[in-house]
Design an enzyme around this catalytic site. Structure first.
Site, PDB file in Angstrom:
ATOM      1  N   HIS A 106      21.043  73.159 -63.058  1.00  0.00           N
ATOM      2  CA  HIS A 106      21.417  71.766 -62.853  1.00  0.00           C
ATOM      3  C   HIS A 106      20.198  70.947 -62.418  1.00  0.00           C
ATOM      4  O   HIS A 106      19.325  71.458 -61.705  1.00  0.00           O
ATOM      5  CB  HIS A 106      22.492  71.650 -61.771  1.00  0.00           C
ATOM      6  CG  HIS A 106      23.677  72.529 -62.009  1.00  0.00           C
ATOM      7  ND1 HIS A 106      24.497  72.401 -63.101  1.00  0.00           N
ATOM      8  CD2 HIS A 106      24.179  73.567 -61.289  1.00  0.00           C
ATOM      9  CE1 HIS A 106      25.455  73.309 -63.043  1.00  0.00           C
ATOM     10  NE2 HIS A 106      25.277  74.039 -61.962  1.00  0.00           N
ATOM     11  N   GLU A 123      24.643  73.300 -55.131  1.00  0.00           N
ATOM     12  CA  GLU A 123      25.949  73.882 -54.847  1.00  0.00           C
ATOM     13  C   GLU A 123      25.812  75.162 -54.042  1.00  0.00           C
ATOM     14  O   GLU A 123      24.708  75.673 -53.828  1.00  0.00           O
ATOM     15  CB  GLU A 123      26.715  74.150 -56.153  1.00  0.00           C
ATOM     16  CG  GLU A 123      25.968  75.035 -57.124  1.00  0.00           C
ATOM     17  CD  GLU A 123      26.597  75.056 -58.526  1.00  0.00           C
ATOM     18  OE1 GLU A 123      27.714  74.545 -58.706  1.00  0.00           O
ATOM     19  OE2 GLU A 123      25.961  75.604 -59.439  1.00  0.00           O
ATOM     20  N   HIS A 181      21.345  80.226 -62.681  1.00  0.00           N
ATOM     21  CA  HIS A 181      22.446  81.006 -62.104  1.00  0.00           C
ATOM     22  C   HIS A 181      23.568  81.206 -63.116  1.00  0.00           C
ATOM     23  O   HIS A 181      23.659  80.508 -64.129  1.00  0.00           O
ATOM     24  CB  HIS A 181      22.993  80.306 -60.855  1.00  0.00           C
ATOM     25  CG  HIS A 181      23.532  78.929 -61.134  1.00  0.00           C
ATOM     26  ND1 HIS A 181      22.730  77.806 -61.121  1.00  0.00           N
ATOM     27  CD2 HIS A 181      24.777  78.494 -61.457  1.00  0.00           C
ATOM     28  CE1 HIS A 181      23.467  76.741 -61.407  1.00  0.00           C
ATOM     29  NE2 HIS A 181      24.713  77.135 -61.621  1.00  0.00           N
ATOM     30  N   ARG A 201      23.381  74.249 -70.013  1.00  0.00           N
ATOM     31  CA  ARG A 201      23.721  75.618 -70.403  1.00  0.00           C
ATOM     32  C   ARG A 201      22.550  76.179 -71.202  1.00  0.00           C
ATOM     33  O   ARG A 201      22.158  75.611 -72.217  1.00  0.00           O
ATOM     34  CB  ARG A 201      25.004  75.598 -71.235  1.00  0.00           C
ATOM     35  CG  ARG A 201      25.599  76.964 -71.531  1.00  0.00           C
ATOM     36  CD  ARG A 201      26.804  76.822 -72.450  1.00  0.00           C
ATOM     37  NE  ARG A 201      27.910  76.125 -71.820  1.00  0.00           N
ATOM     38  CZ  ARG A 201      28.624  75.173 -72.406  1.00  0.00           C
ATOM     39  NH1 ARG A 201      28.342  74.789 -73.641  1.00  0.00           N
ATOM     40  NH2 ARG A 201      29.625  74.614 -71.769  1.00  0.00           N
TER      41      ARG A 201
END
Length: 325
Positions: A106, A123, A181, A201
């Protein structure tokens, strides 16, 4: 005392099916649904188009954005209201991975603002339950630079550079923007993140979209400038020491997350200029605030405690993930 009285709020969960989703979320939450392959339950969300709706009480039917418009700082806190306006700054999810999620990354706040006029996406994950041999992919295990990454592209050899961790209930993973991740099959977890739905992605195990029959979109080029290419000594976050039923999990510029355990009756004093989200991962309890508002919180449910609350008393046997900004 202010005449405003905002009770603790529960929202209707936003259930999202996914190609990798499983069948654990509905029973975990104690709900009945015909929906299949539920990969995510968005518990508290201000993402446009996916805004949480108040489930009951005097404001039932209002979206989280409408609640902020109505109550402002009394709901989210003075600092949050000044910084984010009617945008709710956190997104809390429950995720069930029956299959491997894509390998992804991200952008940080600066890159996300520049490209998408959005917040970035830092996150964290708290592992609630695992199947045998479940894994979390997180961080780089060996050196990789932007040029090498670009040459590899979406080839499966990218997995050779990614650190793989056997996951266990209670494990904590902090994922700052830029860290590669992926959630491996067999993990049930709670995710706390910035309010952003931007994902690059970069590898997807060759899967195809169920509707189109074509490979799912990858964002290899977009991710190149977002990736943190540093190799770190550890990617598993060590929780803090238990202090009277409260354990620190993650602290960063975007959120603070704790693990809470209540056995019997306990009163909490939030003492933060912020809302507090409590996500129940075990047990149930009765919740009472300083104005006499009450609700019951059970496994798989989340509640938002408004910033104006002075005390929250919980009575029962319960384990919760607490997050605030």
């Amino acid at each position: 005392m202010s005449s405003v009285n905002i009770p603790p709020l529960k929202f209707k969960p936003i259930l999202k099916s996914a190609i990798w989703g499983g069948e654990k979320i509905a029973p975990f939450k104690g709900i009945t649904t015909d929906q299949k392959q539920i990969g995510e339950s968005w518990e508290v969300s201000g993402v446009k188009g996916n805004e949480s709706i108040v489930a009951d009480g005097p404001d039932a039917g209002l979206t989280l954005t409408e609640m902020i418009e109505k109550y402002g700082a009394d709901l989210v806190g003075t600092k949050n209201f000044e910084l984010f306006g009617t945008t709710f700054p956190l997104l809390v999810k429950i995720i069930d991975a029956a299959g491997d999620l894509s390998l992804q990354v991200h952008p940080d706040d600066e890159l996300a603002k520049q490209r998408h006029n959005s917040l970035g996406k830092t996150e964290m994950w708290y592992i609630v339950d695992t199947e045998p041999d479940a894994k979390i992919l997180c961080g780089l295990s060996k050196e990789l630079n932007a040029e090498e990454y670009e040459q590899i592209g979406s080839d499966s050899s990218l997995l050779d550079y990614v650190a793989k961790h056997q996951s266990h209930p209670g494990d904590v993973f902090f994922l700052p923007a830029g860290r590669i991740h992926g959630i491996g099959a067999g993990n049930l977890l709670v995710e706390v993140q910035e309010t952003s739905d931007i994902t690059y992605r970069i590898y997807d195990y060759g899967r195809v979209d169920a509707k189109t029959g074509k490979p799912r979109q990858l964002h290899v080029e977009e991710a190149k400038d977002a990736i943190d290419y540093n190799v770190y000594p550890s990617y598993v976050t060590e929780p803090g020491v238990d202090m009277d039923g409260t354990r620190d999990l993650v602290h960063c510029n975007h959120f603070d997350v704790y693990l809470l355990k209540v056995e019997g009756k306990k009163t909490f004093y939030p003492e933060v200029d912020s809302f507090v989200i409590q996500t129940c991962i075990e047990g149930s309890c009765k919740v009472t605030d300083d104005r006499g508002n009450t609700l019951t919180l059970s496994r798989g449910e989340s509640m938002l405690v408004p910033a104006m609350a002075k005390t929250i008393t919980m009575e029962g046997n319960v384990t919760l993930i607490r997050s605030n900004n």
